[in-house]
Design a protein around this motif. Structure first.
Motif, PDB file in Angstrom:
ATOM      1  N   SER A  27      17.305  14.051 -31.412  1.00 34.59           N
ATOM      2  CA  SER A  27      17.408  14.795 -32.669  1.00 34.59           C
ATOM      3  C   SER A  27      16.222  14.468 -33.579  1.00 34.59           C
ATOM      4  CB  SER A  27      18.718  14.421 -33.374  1.00 34.59           C
ATOM      5  OG  SER A  27      18.647  13.092 -33.852  1.00 34.59           O
ATOM      6  N   GLY A  28      16.091  15.222 -34.663  1.00 37.55           N
ATOM      7  CA  GLY A  28      15.003  14.989 -35.602  1.00 37.55           C
ATOM      8  C   GLY A  28      15.046  13.607 -36.209  1.00 37.55           C
ATOM      9  N   ALA A  29      16.248  13.143 -36.551  1.00 33.78           N
ATOM     10  CA  ALA A  29      16.384  11.815 -37.157  1.00 33.78           C
ATOM     11  C   ALA A  29      16.018  10.727 -36.155  1.00 33.78           C
ATOM     12  CB  ALA A  29      17.804  11.603 -37.672  1.00 33.78           C
ATOM     13  N   THR A  30      16.415  10.918 -34.898  1.00 32.05           N
ATOM     14  CA  THR A  30      16.082   9.932 -33.868  1.00 32.05           C
ATOM     15  C   THR A  30      14.578   9.911 -33.632  1.00 32.05           C
ATOM     16  OG1 THR A  30      18.215  10.341 -32.829  1.00 32.05           O
ATOM     17  CG2 THR A  30      16.571   9.193 -31.512  1.00 32.05           C
ATOM     18  N   GLY A  31      13.975  11.094 -33.564  1.00 31.75           N
ATOM     19  CA  GLY A  31      12.526  11.175 -33.377  1.00 31.75           C
ATOM     20  C   GLY A  31      11.777  10.526 -34.523  1.00 31.75           C
ATOM     21  N   ALA A  32      12.258  10.749 -35.739  1.00 26.65           N
ATOM     22  CA  ALA A  32      11.637  10.120 -36.901  1.00 26.65           C
ATOM     23  C   ALA A  32      11.748   8.607 -36.818  1.00 26.65           C
ATOM     24  CB  ALA A  32      12.269  10.632 -38.190  1.00 26.65           C
ATOM     25  N   GLY A  33      12.872   8.129 -36.283  1.00 27.97           N
ATOM     26  CA  GLY A  33      13.040   6.678 -36.110  1.00 27.97           C
ATOM     27  C   GLY A  33      12.038   6.104 -35.132  1.00 27.97           C
ATOM     28  N   TYR A  34      11.767   6.841 -34.041  1.00 28.43           N
ATOM     29  CA  TYR A  34      10.774   6.387 -33.065  1.00 28.43           C
ATOM     30  C   TYR A  34       9.383   6.334 -33.692  1.00 28.43           C
ATOM     31  CZ  TYR A  34      14.232   7.201 -29.375  1.00 28.43           C
ATOM     32  OH  TYR A  34      15.342   7.171 -28.580  1.00 28.43           O
ATOM     33  N   VAL A  35       9.021   7.387 -34.414  1.00 29.79           N
ATOM     34  CA  VAL A  35       7.705   7.444 -35.053  1.00 29.79           C
ATOM     35  C   VAL A  35       7.591   6.367 -36.124  1.00 29.79           C
ATOM     36  CG1 VAL A  35       6.176   8.845 -36.479  1.00 29.79           C
ATOM     37  CG2 VAL A  35       7.367   9.882 -34.546  1.00 29.79           C
ATOM     38  N   GLY A  36       8.628   6.206 -36.946  1.00 28.19           N
ATOM     39  CA  GLY A  36       8.614   5.184 -37.987  1.00 28.19           C
ATOM     40  C   GLY A  36       8.507   3.787 -37.406  1.00 28.19           C
ATOM     41  N   GLY A  37       9.209   3.548 -36.295  1.00 30.83           N
ATOM     42  CA  GLY A  37       9.134   2.245 -35.640  1.00 30.83           C
ATOM     43  C   GLY A  37       7.741   1.973 -35.108  1.00 30.83           C
ATOM     44  N   HIS A  38       7.112   3.023 -34.560  1.00 31.12           N
ATOM     45  CA  HIS A  38       5.756   2.877 -34.037  1.00 31.12           C
ATOM     46  C   HIS A  38       4.785   2.523 -35.163  1.00 31.12           C
ATOM     47  CE1 HIS A  38       2.067   3.677 -31.851  1.00 31.12           C
ATOM     48  NE2 HIS A  38       1.702   4.496 -32.821  1.00 31.12           N
ATOM     49  N   TRP A  39       4.829   3.254 -36.260  1.00 30.61           N
ATOM     50  CA  TRP A  39       3.930   2.993 -37.379  1.00 30.61           C
ATOM     51  C   TRP A  39       4.263   1.669 -38.052  1.00 30.61           C
ATOM     52  CZ3 TRP A  39      -0.546   5.074 -37.788  1.00 30.61           C
ATOM     53  CH2 TRP A  39      -0.773   6.328 -37.256  1.00 30.61           C
ATOM     54  N   GLY A  40       5.520   1.273 -38.050  1.00 30.02           N
ATOM     55  CA  GLY A  40       5.912  -0.001 -38.649  1.00 30.02           C
ATOM     56  C   GLY A  40       5.269  -1.177 -37.959  1.00 30.02           C
ATOM     57  N   ILE A  41       5.117  -1.086 -36.644  1.00 34.24           N
ATOM     58  CA  ILE A  41       4.475  -2.166 -35.886  1.00 34.24           C
ATOM     59  C   ILE A  41       3.016  -2.293 -36.301  1.00 34.24           C
ATOM     60  CG2 ILE A  41       3.711  -2.861 -33.582  1.00 34.24           C
ATOM     61  CD1 ILE A  41       6.344  -1.562 -32.535  1.00 34.24           C
ATOM     62  N   GLY A  42       2.318  -1.162 -36.413  1.00 35.83           N
ATOM     63  CA  GLY A  42       0.913  -1.193 -36.830  1.00 35.83           C
ATOM     64  C   GLY A  42       0.755  -1.712 -38.244  1.00 35.83           C
ATOM     65  N   GLN A  43       1.633  -1.302 -39.142  1.00 38.92           N
ATOM     66  CA  GLN A  43       1.569  -1.770 -40.525  1.00 38.92           C
ATOM     67  C   GLN A  43       1.829  -3.263 -40.602  1.00 38.92           C
ATOM     68  OE1 GLN A  43       0.487  -0.226 -43.099  1.00 38.92           O
ATOM     69  NE2 GLN A  43       0.281   1.743 -42.114  1.00 38.92           N
ATOM     70  N   GLN A  44       2.765  -3.741 -39.781  1.00 40.74           N
ATOM     71  CA  GLN A  44       3.079  -5.171 -39.781  1.00 40.74           C
ATOM     72  C   GLN A  44       1.867  -5.979 -39.324  1.00 40.74           C
ATOM     73  OE1 GLN A  44       6.235  -6.307 -37.135  1.00 40.74           O
ATOM     74  NE2 GLN A  44       6.496  -8.281 -38.110  1.00 40.74           N
ATOM     75  N   GLU A  45       1.159  -5.485 -38.302  1.00 42.70           N
ATOM     76  CA  GLU A  45      -0.026  -6.190 -37.821  1.00 42.70           C
ATOM     77  C   GLU A  45      -1.092  -6.251 -38.918  1.00 42.70           C
ATOM     78  OE1 GLU A  45      -3.265  -6.144 -34.204  1.00 42.70           O
ATOM     79  OE2 GLU A  45      -2.420  -4.246 -34.874  1.00 42.70           O
ATOM     80  N   HIS A  46      -1.340  -5.123 -39.579  1.00 40.50           N
ATOM     81  CA  HIS A  46      -2.345  -5.108 -40.641  1.00 40.50           C
ATOM     82  C   HIS A  46      -1.941  -6.006 -41.803  1.00 40.50           C
ATOM     83  CE1 HIS A  46      -4.968  -2.205 -38.851  1.00 40.50           C
ATOM     84  NE2 HIS A  46      -3.944  -1.401 -38.604  1.00 40.50           N
ATOM     85  N   TRP A  47      -0.658  -6.065 -42.101  1.00 36.22           N
ATOM     86  CA  TRP A  47      -0.182  -6.934 -43.177  1.00 36.22           C
ATOM     87  C   TRP A  47      -0.460  -8.385 -42.823  1.00 36.22           C
ATOM     88  CZ3 TRP A  47       3.410 -10.833 -43.803  1.00 36.22           C
ATOM     89  CH2 TRP A  47       3.719 -11.170 -45.130  1.00 36.22           C
ATOM     90  N   HIS A  48      -0.139  -8.772 -41.578  1.00 40.03           N
ATOM     91  CA  HIS A  48      -0.383 -10.158 -41.160  1.00 40.03           C
ATOM     92  C   HIS A  48      -1.876 -10.468 -41.153  1.00 40.03           C
ATOM     93  CE1 HIS A  48       3.487 -11.823 -40.289  1.00 40.03           C
ATOM     94  NE2 HIS A  48       3.832 -10.771 -39.582  1.00 40.03           N
ATOM     95  N   LEU A  49      -2.691  -9.518 -40.695  1.00 38.86           N
ATOM     96  CA  LEU A  49      -4.136  -9.760 -40.699  1.00 38.86           C
ATOM     97  C   LEU A  49      -4.643  -9.973 -42.114  1.00 38.86           C
ATOM     98  CD1 LEU A  49      -5.308  -7.151 -38.058  1.00 38.86           C
ATOM     99  CD2 LEU A  49      -5.476  -9.638 -37.859  1.00 38.86           C
ATOM    100  N   ASP A  50      -4.111  -9.232 -43.058  1.00 36.95           N
ATOM    101  CA  ASP A  50      -4.579  -9.366 -44.434  1.00 36.95           C
ATOM    102  C   ASP A  50      -4.027 -10.613 -45.106  1.00 36.95           C
ATOM    103  OD1 ASP A  50      -5.927  -8.689 -46.784  1.00 36.95           O
ATOM    104  OD2 ASP A  50      -4.166  -7.672 -47.565  1.00 36.95           O
ATOM    105  N   VAL A  51      -2.736 -10.845 -44.978  1.00 30.66           N
ATOM    106  CA  VAL A  51      -2.106 -11.969 -45.677  1.00 30.66           C
ATOM    107  C   VAL A  51      -2.413 -13.301 -44.996  1.00 30.66           C
ATOM    108  CG1 VAL A  51       0.110 -12.979 -46.329  1.00 30.66           C
ATOM    109  CG2 VAL A  51      -0.291 -10.545 -46.662  1.00 30.66           C
TER     110      VAL A  51
END
Length: 82
Positions: free
Chosen positions: A8-32
């Motif tokens: 479903s759309g909500a499930t697909g959004a969860g997959y995309v959000g999870g994917h981008w969340g991993i990248g954001q977490q890496e950049h946050w750790h690199l910066d902090v």
């Protein structure tokens, strides 16, 4: 399409959000943890080379079995004479 073609759309959004969340977490750790944004390197290949070294260091810190923050692991590794 793949195994998620009927999602479903909500499930697909969860997959995309999870994917981008991993990248954001890496950049946050690199910066902090490693102060990547404060780097003053701007010439030639130095920015990419240092970014690669920071990502390698971050991976090694994350794989360490010690139970402490990444910042503390980094400081402990800097003080270790072994």
């Amino acid at each position: 399409m793949g195994p998620r073609a009927g999602a479903s759309g909500a499930t697909g959004a969860g997959y995309v959000g999870g994917h981008w969340g991993i990248g954001q977490q890496e950049h946050w750790h690199l910066d902090v943890t490693l102060a990547e944004e404060a780097s003053q390197c701007r010439r030639d290949h130095a920015p990419r080379n240092l970014s690669t070294m920071r990502k390698l260091a971050l991976t090694l810190l994350q794989r360490s079995p010690l139970v402490m923050s990444l910042k503390r692991k980094r400081k402990k590794a800097a003080r270790d004479d072994k």
